[in-house]
Scaffold this motif. Structure first.
Motif, PDB file in Angstrom:
ATOM      1  N   GLN A  72       5.251 -16.029  15.702  1.00 55.21           N
ATOM      2  CA  GLN A  72       4.383 -14.955  15.229  1.00 55.21           C
ATOM      3  C   GLN A  72       3.119 -14.852  16.078  1.00 55.21           C
ATOM      4  OE1 GLN A  72       4.972 -12.660  13.104  1.00 55.21           O
ATOM      5  NE2 GLN A  72       6.769 -13.417  12.005  1.00 55.21           N
ATOM      6  N   ASN A  74       3.164 -15.742  19.291  1.00 59.44           N
ATOM      7  CA  ASN A  74       3.663 -15.825  20.664  1.00 59.44           C
ATOM      8  C   ASN A  74       3.508 -17.227  21.234  1.00 59.44           C
ATOM      9  OD1 ASN A  74       4.752 -13.287  21.123  1.00 59.44           O
ATOM     10  ND2 ASN A  74       2.788 -12.402  21.732  1.00 59.44           N
ATOM     11  N   LYS A 217      -0.515 -12.033  12.980  1.00 62.12           N
ATOM     12  CA  LYS A 217       0.390 -11.102  13.655  1.00 62.12           C
ATOM     13  C   LYS A 217      -0.356 -10.232  14.668  1.00 62.12           C
ATOM     14  CE  LYS A 217       2.092  -9.249   9.938  1.00 62.12           C
ATOM     15  NZ  LYS A 217       2.918  -8.342   9.108  1.00 62.12           N
ATOM     16  N   ALA A 218      -1.565  -9.807  14.302  1.00 60.34           N
ATOM     17  CA  ALA A 218      -2.343  -8.970  15.214  1.00 60.34           C
ATOM     18  C   ALA A 218      -2.694  -9.723  16.488  1.00 60.34           C
ATOM     19  CB  ALA A 218      -3.619  -8.493  14.516  1.00 60.34           C
ATOM     20  N   GLU A 221       0.406 -10.022  18.710  1.00 57.55           N
ATOM     21  CA  GLU A 221       0.800  -8.790  19.382  1.00 57.55           C
ATOM     22  C   GLU A 221      -0.155  -8.428  20.506  1.00 57.55           C
ATOM     23  OE1 GLU A 221       1.106  -5.846  16.360  1.00 57.55           O
ATOM     24  OE2 GLU A 221       2.876  -6.749  15.413  1.00 57.55           O
ATOM     25  N   SER A 222      -1.458  -8.643  20.290  1.00 59.13           N
ATOM     26  CA  SER A 222      -2.442  -8.332  21.329  1.00 59.13           C
ATOM     27  C   SER A 222      -3.715  -9.109  21.050  1.00 59.13           C
ATOM     28  CB  SER A 222      -2.734  -6.829  21.368  1.00 59.13           C
ATOM     29  OG  SER A 222      -3.775  -6.550  22.288  1.00 59.13           O
TER      30      SER A 222
END
Length: 364
Positions: A72, A74, A217-218, A221-222
């Motif tokens: 989650q 990465n 999660k945010a 993702e980035s």
């Protein structure tokens, strides 16, 4: 809104593709694919195979959850293998040394296991966050080191005892064990299945219903976008690694507290690596991970039935590999198809000149 095509089509494509590849492997080995698949399915009806499959799936499920938490963010936590083995031997030693009331005894063992798993994940987490060292490299190294740690701790000169030709920890008292769920002649399901289900729900709740899960999660993702929103990617990485390690510490607990009551040099290894595949197969979703764990366990347990047909049991390993490959490929195909469809909808809406239509066409 749930996109059912994205949710259901990739697994369906993956199953079809993996069965085709497995059939090719079976044909090359000179076997009848239909007969082989039928024999594997029938194996579930023999003896306690079905219960053994569920019990192994419980272990795989915990391993998959541990890996998914890292994914989650990465973070590729290959160290799940070392973390669960380190936690298992420490928890077994501490659990055998204590004399506590039944429920309290179990709780203490589980807390020790989670703390030990998180502790073994702490070094690679710190190196990644503060020195930028790849967690893949550090966790692989720690996986190698754990073999020596386990051998040292369960040496008869330390905390181990010799049973014939096998060396293990002292046996955990009945007060520290988790009773199973008896199913008659079919066998006994690990009582840890209740805890595993609770962990799965907790994982889902954390991701879907808490601010921490949203930030996790945010950041995954980035990291740049998350930092702009006031979220520290470093803190999220550190937290993900430690939580992943804590869950990894529970992987061996179903067997330790529900069947073996000791941790030995001959205890099964490789659960951590299997967890990585199960998490990928389940797309990091708790329900998907449960399905992946059951499927993987089924292939492991039913592989022995292939030998009755003169088929090498390694065919099951080929099936497992093709399933993971198929899932990755299928999801990528569907993702690209959905992206192309969205772009076409936005393009058509743009030509119509309606802002509302453009917004609707760009929604996922």
């Amino acid at each position: 809104m749930i996109n059912w095509r994205t949710a259901l089509l990739p697994p369906a494509l993956a199953i079809v593709f993996s069965m085709l590849l497995s059939s090719v492997a079976l044909l090359i080995s000179g076997a009848n694919p239909l007969e082989a698949f039928g024999t594997m399915a029938a194996q579930l009806l023999h003896g306690n195979t079905a219960v053994a499959t569920v019990n192994l799936a419980i272990v795989y499920y915990l391993a998959g959850l541990a890996a998914a938490i890292g994914f989650q963010m990465n973070v590729f936590n290959i160290g799940v293998e070392g973390q669960y083995r380190f936690a298992a031997v420490v928890a077994a030693i501490v659990g055998a040394a204590m004399k506590l009331p039944p429920v309290l005894h179990v709780i203490v063992i589980l807390v020790v296991a989670m703390f030990s798993g998180a502790l073994y994940a702490l070094l690679p987490a710190l190196l990644k966050v503060y020195r930028g060292v790849s967690e893949v490299i550090t966790t692989i190294m720690l996986n190698s080191i754990v073999f020596g740690i386990v051998a040292f701790l369960i040496n008869p000169e330390q905390f181990g005892v010799l049973h014939g030709n096998n060396v293990s920890t002292e046996q955990i008292a009945p007060s520290g064990r988790i009773p199973g769920i008896p199913l008659g002649d079919a066998g006994t399901v690990f009582g840890f299945v209740v805890i595993a289900a609770a962990l799965g729900y907790g994982y889902w709740f954390m991701l879907r219903r808490t601010r921490f899960g949203f930030e996790l999660k945010a950041s995954g993702e980035s990291a740049t976008a998350a930092a702009a929103g006031g979220v520290s990617a470093k803190k999220m990485t550190l937290a993900a690694m430690l939580i992943s390690g804590a869950v990894a510490g529970l992987i061996a607990m179903p067997e330790l507290l529900g069947r073996d009551y000791v941790y030995a040099m001959t205890s099964t290894q490789g659960y951590g690596f299997t967890g990585l595949a199960v998490a990928l197969l389940g797309r990091n979703h708790p329900a998907g991970i449960a399905f992946g764990a059951l499927l993987w366990s089924f292939l492991d347990r039913s592989a022995v039935s292939l030998e009755s047909l003169g088929i090498p049991s390694e065919i099951a390993t080929i099936m497992q590999g093709t399933i993971v490959l198929s899932v990755v490929v299928a999801y990528e195909i569907v993702r690209r198809a959905d992206l192309a469809a969205q772009q076409r909808r936005v393009g058509r809406a743009g030509r119509n000149g309606s802002p509302a239509t453009v917004a609707e066409g760009g929604a996922v």
